[in-house]
Design a protein around this motif. Structure first.
Motif, mmCIF file in Angstrom:
data_model
loop_
_atom_site.group_PDB
_atom_site.id
_atom_site.type_symbol
_atom_site.label_atom_id
_atom_site.label_comp_id
_atom_site.label_asym_id
_atom_site.label_seq_id
_atom_site.Cartn_x
_atom_site.Cartn_y
_atom_site.Cartn_z
ATOM 1 N N SER A 202 3.061 -3.660 1.773
ATOM 2 C CA SER A 202 2.279 -4.893 1.805
ATOM 3 C C SER A 202 0.797 -4.654 2.072
ATOM 4 C CB SER A 202 2.861 -5.886 2.800
ATOM 5 O OG SER A 202 2.744 -5.393 4.111
ATOM 6 N N ALA A 203 0.447 -3.735 2.961
ATOM 7 C CA ALA A 203 -0.962 -3.464 3.248
ATOM 8 C C ALA A 203 -1.676 -2.943 2.002
ATOM 9 C CB ALA A 203 -1.087 -2.456 4.389
ATOM 10 N N GLU A 204 -1.023 -2.051 1.275
ATOM 11 C CA GLU A 204 -1.625 -1.516 0.053
ATOM 12 C C GLU A 204 -1.799 -2.616 -0.998
ATOM 13 O OE1 GLU A 204 -0.794 1.836 -3.386
ATOM 14 O OE2 GLU A 204 0.342 1.907 -1.541
ATOM 15 N N LEU A 205 -0.801 -3.497 -1.110
ATOM 16 C CA LEU A 205 -0.887 -4.585 -2.071
ATOM 17 C C LEU A 205 -2.022 -5.536 -1.717
ATOM 18 C CD1 LEU A 205 2.916 -5.327 -2.583
ATOM 19 C CD2 LEU A 205 1.378 -4.073 -4.113
ATOM 20 N N GLU A 206 -2.165 -5.850 -0.433
ATOM 21 C CA GLU A 206 -3.251 -6.723 0.014
ATOM 22 C C GLU A 206 -4.605 -6.064 -0.210
ATOM 23 O OE1 GLU A 206 -2.692 -8.185 4.008
ATOM 24 O OE2 GLU A 206 -0.620 -8.759 3.558
ATOM 25 N N GLN A 207 -4.692 -4.778 0.101
ATOM 26 C CA GLN A 207 -5.949 -4.047 -0.072
ATOM 27 C C GLN A 207 -6.379 -4.050 -1.536
ATOM 28 O OE1 GLN A 207 -5.722 0.048 1.118
ATOM 29 N NE2 GLN A 207 -7.871 0.447 0.724
ATOM 30 N N ASN A 208 -5.421 -3.939 -2.437
ATOM 31 C CA ASN A 208 -5.731 -3.928 -3.865
ATOM 32 C C ASN A 208 -5.770 -5.338 -4.456
ATOM 33 O OD1 ASN A 208 -5.984 -1.071 -4.514
ATOM 34 N ND2 ASN A 208 -3.841 -0.931 -3.917
ATOM 35 N N ALA A 209 -5.676 -6.358 -3.602
ATOM 36 C CA ALA A 209 -5.724 -7.767 -4.024
ATOM 37 C C ALA A 209 -4.733 -8.045 -5.147
ATOM 38 C CB ALA A 209 -7.138 -8.150 -4.426
ATOM 39 N N VAL A 210 -3.515 -7.559 -4.964
ATOM 40 C CA VAL A 210 -2.473 -7.762 -5.964
ATOM 41 C C VAL A 210 -1.832 -9.120 -5.733
ATOM 42 C CG1 VAL A 210 -0.268 -6.906 -6.852
ATOM 43 C CG2 VAL A 210 -2.038 -5.289 -6.158
ATOM 44 N N PHE B 134 -0.647 1.897 -9.469
ATOM 45 C CA PHE B 134 -1.864 1.268 -8.980
ATOM 46 C C PHE B 134 -3.057 2.209 -8.976
ATOM 47 C CE2 PHE B 134 0.634 -2.010 -6.287
ATOM 48 C CZ PHE B 134 0.995 -2.662 -7.447
ATOM 49 N N SER B 135 -2.825 3.480 -8.670
ATOM 50 C CA SER B 135 -3.932 4.435 -8.597
ATOM 51 C C SER B 135 -4.346 4.953 -9.968
ATOM 52 C CB SER B 135 -3.534 5.624 -7.717
ATOM 53 O OG SER B 135 -2.547 6.401 -8.384
ATOM 54 N N GLY B 136 -3.544 4.693 -10.975
ATOM 55 C CA GLY B 136 -3.848 5.190 -12.308
ATOM 56 C C GLY B 136 -3.278 6.566 -12.577
#
Length: 128
Positions: free
Chosen positions: A40-48, A102-104
């Motif tokens: 969840s933190a990664e998703l929020e950080q990436n504004a997903v 997400f990182s490509g």
């Protein structure tokens, strides 16, 4: 015709959008929720942007999933990935497909309908 966000009553955004397909009757959905919570933190950080739909809602839109839990990843309104959250029987964030997408690191030449990965999933009944 590929699945569109509009068919799921979701307005396409300029970046990534996730559609989670879970089933409370499937024990694997509990594992997927734990995986999602860990990310969840990664998703929020990436504004997903995240949405939840049932397998029945996808079927009504013309997209039939063979099993759940499943994740649909859209980028710029186009379906990029459909399949499990991770490989392995526990849907562990350690074996997640999301960070590489997400990182490509994982560059997909087209839509990846991932049905070959061994993962914790429950078959979707035709009446779902």
């Amino acid at each position: 015709m590929p699945l569109s966000l509009a068919a799921l009553n979701i307005v396409a955004a300029s970046d990534r959008q996730l559609v989670h397909v879970l089933d409370n009757q499937c024990g694997c959905s509990r594992l997927a929720r734990q995986h999602l919570q860990a990310l969840s933190a990664e998703l929020e950080q990436n504004a997903v942007e995240q949405h939840f739909r049932s397998a029945a809602e996808l079927a009504a839109a013309g997209f039939h999933l063979p099993a759940v839990p499943a994740l649909l990843v859209f980028q710029h309104g186009k379906l990029l990935y459909a399949g499990p959250y991770a490989s392995g029987p526990l849907c562990s964030p350690v074996n997640s497909f999301l960070p590489a997408l997400f990182s490509g690191q994982s560059r997909l030449p087209g839509t990846w309908l991932n049905g070959e990965t061994k993962a914790c999933r429950c078959l979707v009944s035709s009446g779902t």
